[in-house]
Motif scaffolding. Structure first.
Motif, PDB file in Angstrom:
ATOM      1  N   VAL A  83       0.845  -1.198   0.000  1.00  0.00           N
ATOM      2  CA  VAL A  83       0.000   0.000   0.000  1.00  0.00           C
ATOM      3  C   VAL A  83       0.880   1.246   0.000  1.00  0.00           C
ATOM      4  CG1 VAL A  83      -1.604   1.353   1.413  1.00  0.00           C
ATOM      5  CG2 VAL A  83      -2.025  -1.085   1.036  1.00  0.00           C
ATOM      6  N   ARG A  84       1.930   1.228   0.820  1.00  0.00           N
ATOM      7  CA  ARG A  84       2.842   2.381   0.900  1.00  0.00           C
ATOM      8  C   ARG A  84       3.520   2.618  -0.446  1.00  0.00           C
ATOM      9  NH1 ARG A  84       8.223   2.816   1.601  1.00  0.00           N
ATOM     10  NH2 ARG A  84       8.393   0.611   2.086  1.00  0.00           N
ATOM     11  N   ILE A  85       3.962   1.551  -1.084  1.00  0.00           N
ATOM     12  CA  ILE A  85       4.622   1.679  -2.391  1.00  0.00           C
ATOM     13  C   ILE A  85       3.644   2.253  -3.418  1.00  0.00           C
ATOM     14  CG2 ILE A  85       5.559   0.342  -4.326  1.00  0.00           C
ATOM     15  CD1 ILE A  85       6.848  -1.501  -2.155  1.00  0.00           C
ATOM     16  N   ALA A  86       2.400   1.738  -3.413  1.00  0.00           N
ATOM     17  CA  ALA A  86       1.398   2.246  -4.355  1.00  0.00           C
ATOM     18  C   ALA A  86       1.103   3.718  -4.073  1.00  0.00           C
ATOM     19  CB  ALA A  86       0.120   1.407  -4.262  1.00  0.00           C
ATOM     20  N   ALA A  87       1.011   4.088  -2.802  1.00  0.00           N
ATOM     21  CA  ALA A  87       0.751   5.488  -2.445  1.00  0.00           C
ATOM     22  C   ALA A  87       1.914   6.377  -2.878  1.00  0.00           C
ATOM     23  CB  ALA A  87       0.507   5.611  -0.947  1.00  0.00           C
ATOM     24  N   ALA A  88       3.132   5.908  -2.690  1.00  0.00           N
ATOM     25  CA  ALA A  88       4.306   6.685  -3.117  1.00  0.00           C
ATOM     26  C   ALA A  88       4.316   6.853  -4.632  1.00  0.00           C
ATOM     27  CB  ALA A  88       5.590   6.008  -2.637  1.00  0.00           C
ATOM     28  N   ASP A  89       3.950   5.796  -5.360  1.00  0.00           N
ATOM     29  CA  ASP A  89       3.876   5.886  -6.822  1.00  0.00           C
ATOM     30  C   ASP A  89       2.817   6.902  -7.248  1.00  0.00           C
ATOM     31  OD1 ASP A  89       5.871   4.013  -7.100  1.00  0.00           O
ATOM     32  OD2 ASP A  89       4.503   2.335  -7.545  1.00  0.00           O
ATOM     33  N   ARG A  90       1.642   6.849  -6.572  1.00  0.00           N
ATOM     34  CA  ARG A  90       0.587   7.820  -6.896  1.00  0.00           C
ATOM     35  C   ARG A  90       1.041   9.235  -6.567  1.00  0.00           C
ATOM     36  NH1 ARG A  90      -2.626   3.830  -4.708  1.00  0.00           N
ATOM     37  NH2 ARG A  90      -2.870   4.966  -2.751  1.00  0.00           N
ATOM     38  N   ALA A  91       1.743   9.398  -5.464  1.00  0.00           N
ATOM     39  CA  ALA A  91       2.231  10.728  -5.068  1.00  0.00           C
ATOM     40  C   ALA A  91       3.220  11.253  -6.104  1.00  0.00           C
ATOM     41  CB  ALA A  91       2.878  10.672  -3.685  1.00  0.00           C
ATOM     42  N   THR A  93       3.358  10.409  -9.288  1.00  0.00           N
ATOM     43  CA  THR A  93       2.576  10.711 -10.485  1.00  0.00           C
ATOM     44  C   THR A  93       1.854  12.046 -10.317  1.00  0.00           C
ATOM     45  OG1 THR A  93       2.265   8.359 -10.930  1.00  0.00           O
ATOM     46  CG2 THR A  93       0.710   9.864 -11.974  1.00  0.00           C
ATOM     47  N   THR A  94       1.287  12.259  -9.144  1.00  0.00           N
ATOM     48  CA  THR A  94       0.596  13.521  -8.864  1.00  0.00           C
ATOM     49  C   THR A  94       1.573  14.685  -8.892  1.00  0.00           C
ATOM     50  OG1 THR A  94      -1.052  12.370  -7.522  1.00  0.00           O
ATOM     51  CG2 THR A  94      -0.836  14.742  -7.167  1.00  0.00           C
ATOM     52  N   GLN A  95       2.755  14.497  -8.316  1.00  0.00           N
ATOM     53  CA  GLN A  95       3.765  15.566  -8.326  1.00  0.00           C
ATOM     54  C   GLN A  95       4.167  15.932  -9.754  1.00  0.00           C
ATOM     55  OE1 GLN A  95       6.823  13.851  -5.875  1.00  0.00           O
ATOM     56  NE2 GLN A  95       6.147  14.951  -4.036  1.00  0.00           N
ATOM     57  N   VAL A  96       4.357  14.925 -10.591  1.00  0.00           N
ATOM     58  CA  VAL A  96       4.727  15.178 -11.988  1.00  0.00           C
ATOM     59  C   VAL A  96       3.595  15.922 -12.691  1.00  0.00           C
ATOM     60  CG1 VAL A  96       5.151  14.042 -14.211  1.00  0.00           C
ATOM     61  CG2 VAL A  96       6.358  13.258 -12.153  1.00  0.00           C
ATOM     62  N   ALA A  97       2.348  15.483 -12.455  1.00  0.00           N
ATOM     63  CA  ALA A  97       1.210  16.145 -13.100  1.00  0.00           C
ATOM     64  C   ALA A  97       1.090  17.587 -12.632  1.00  0.00           C
ATOM     65  CB  ALA A  97      -0.076  15.375 -12.801  1.00  0.00           C
ATOM     66  N   VAL A  98       1.265  17.839 -11.331  1.00  0.00           N
ATOM     67  CA  VAL A  98       1.193  19.207 -10.802  1.00  0.00           C
ATOM     68  C   VAL A  98       2.330  20.047 -11.380  1.00  0.00           C
ATOM     69  CG1 VAL A  98       1.451  20.594  -8.701  1.00  0.00           C
ATOM     70  CG2 VAL A  98      -0.073  18.610  -8.700  1.00  0.00           C
TER      71      VAL A  98
END
Length: 127
Positions: A83-91, A93-98
């Protein structure tokens, strides 16, 4: 290799252990002796061998339960890591998009500023 005497079920046993493990071995023997005494209190004198076997089975039962709990906790830990790894990946991805959105906005602002500067700079001076 060290040698110490331990008492189990009222009998002395000379045991070998690694250097520095003497206290641990004594505590293990005390724990087993305590279990035997507890069983003797519950069941009376049912025979030395039977008391020792019952104490050993009690220890094995607790060890098996602890092993199951450890395995369950390890599985839970693995799930939490995933879950932590998936959350870090989403974070990420979100950082890149922002960052991309901010860069695009900055580019639009820069272009708008250039257009405004040309418009204002090319205009008629009031005086």
């Amino acid at each position: 290799m060290s040698h110490i005497n331990v008492t189990i079920n009222g009998r002395q046993y000379r045991m070998a252990c690694e250097e520095g493990q003497e206290v641990r071995l004594l505590k293990l023997a005390e724990s087993l002796e305590s279990r035997i005494d507890s069983l003797r209190g519950k069941f009376g004198e049912i025979g030395d061998a039977r008391l020792v076997v019952m104490a050993a089975l009690t220890v094995c039962d607790e060890l098996l339960d602890a092993s199951h709990r450890i395995r369950s906790l390890e599985e839970e830990l693995d799930a939490l890591r995933n879950v932590r790894i998936a959350a870090a990946d989403r974070a990420r991805t979100t950082q890149v998009a922002v960052a991309n959105a901010l860069n695009a906005a900055a580019d639009r602002i820069e272009k708008t500023t250039q257009v405004l500067n040309r418009t204002i700079g090319g205009g008629v001076a009031i005086g």
